[in-house]
Design an enzyme around this catalytic site. Sequence first.
Site, mmCIF file in Angstrom:
data_model
loop_
_atom_site.group_PDB
_atom_site.id
_atom_site.type_symbol
_atom_site.label_atom_id
_atom_site.label_comp_id
_atom_site.label_asym_id
_atom_site.label_seq_id
_atom_site.Cartn_x
_atom_site.Cartn_y
_atom_site.Cartn_z
ATOM 1 N N SER A 137 42.869 44.731 48.644
ATOM 2 C CA SER A 137 44.126 44.147 48.185
ATOM 3 C C SER A 137 44.468 44.708 46.809
ATOM 4 O O SER A 137 43.571 45.129 46.058
ATOM 5 C CB SER A 137 43.983 42.619 48.081
ATOM 6 O OG SER A 137 45.088 42.035 47.406
ATOM 7 N N TYR A 150 39.089 34.783 46.111
ATOM 8 C CA TYR A 150 39.735 35.765 46.981
ATOM 9 C C TYR A 150 39.811 37.119 46.276
ATOM 10 O O TYR A 150 39.438 38.156 46.842
ATOM 11 C CB TYR A 150 41.137 35.303 47.373
ATOM 12 C CG TYR A 150 41.908 36.342 48.156
ATOM 13 C CD1 TYR A 150 41.769 36.425 49.534
ATOM 14 C CD2 TYR A 150 42.768 37.238 47.516
ATOM 15 C CE1 TYR A 150 42.463 37.388 50.264
ATOM 16 C CE2 TYR A 150 43.457 38.200 48.231
ATOM 17 C CZ TYR A 150 43.302 38.275 49.602
ATOM 18 O OH TYR A 150 43.986 39.240 50.313
#
Length: 247
Positions: A137, A150
Amino acid sequence: MKLTGNTVLITGGGSGIGRALAEALHARNNKVVITGRDAKKLTAVVKANPGIEARELDVTDSAAIKSFAREVTHDFPALNVLINNAGIMRREELTSGETGTAEATISTNLLGPIRVTAALLPHLLKAPSAAVLTVSSGLAFVPRSLAPTYCATKAAIHSYSQTLRVQLRKTSVQVIELVPPYLQTQLLNPNQATDPNAMPLSDYISETMALLEANPDAEEILVQRVFFQRWAEKESRYEAAFARVNN
């Protein structure tokens, strides 16, 4: 990585990036197998895309992964591409003292890909042309404070991808990291799917597929929208990028 004639396994293929990649690769004459924990979502993908296969799999269950690896390589002996996509993103308040969210996130986003890769790698190493794709990400490079674990798992996936690539450099297995920006999916909440600040998922998939086709030996697939995060530190603008992401 070639984009046609593969047998591709995609974890977390019932929705979001996983489903979109499955459909894009299916359209390019690849045999696609998707996995997930939600049988209804998997069934919906299969019904909408005849020819895609689905198997239930919880990537947090190490025993289930080992059993699944034996079954899927038996059922699909030509399997040569693994896309580690399954992941969760949840808000965290670190001052609460609660660690359940962090533990679930690490189990799904980090241990899941590590375990699935380890279980399937002996099979992939026998393929003449194979690939392991990881999904990190932009938040691996400039994190967002509302989901600290995360972001940490995605930074770890970036690191894991780099070292896996080095260890496999003398084999037939290519390691490719996909680095999505903020996308219109329901990863964090339903409203994200219509957030005008997020990149439309269809645009991301189109640009990603074009990059994979144009750069078959690529190590990272970076759509232009993620440059802001990926190169923030290199371009000496990390503090400004961090402030913007956390505004």
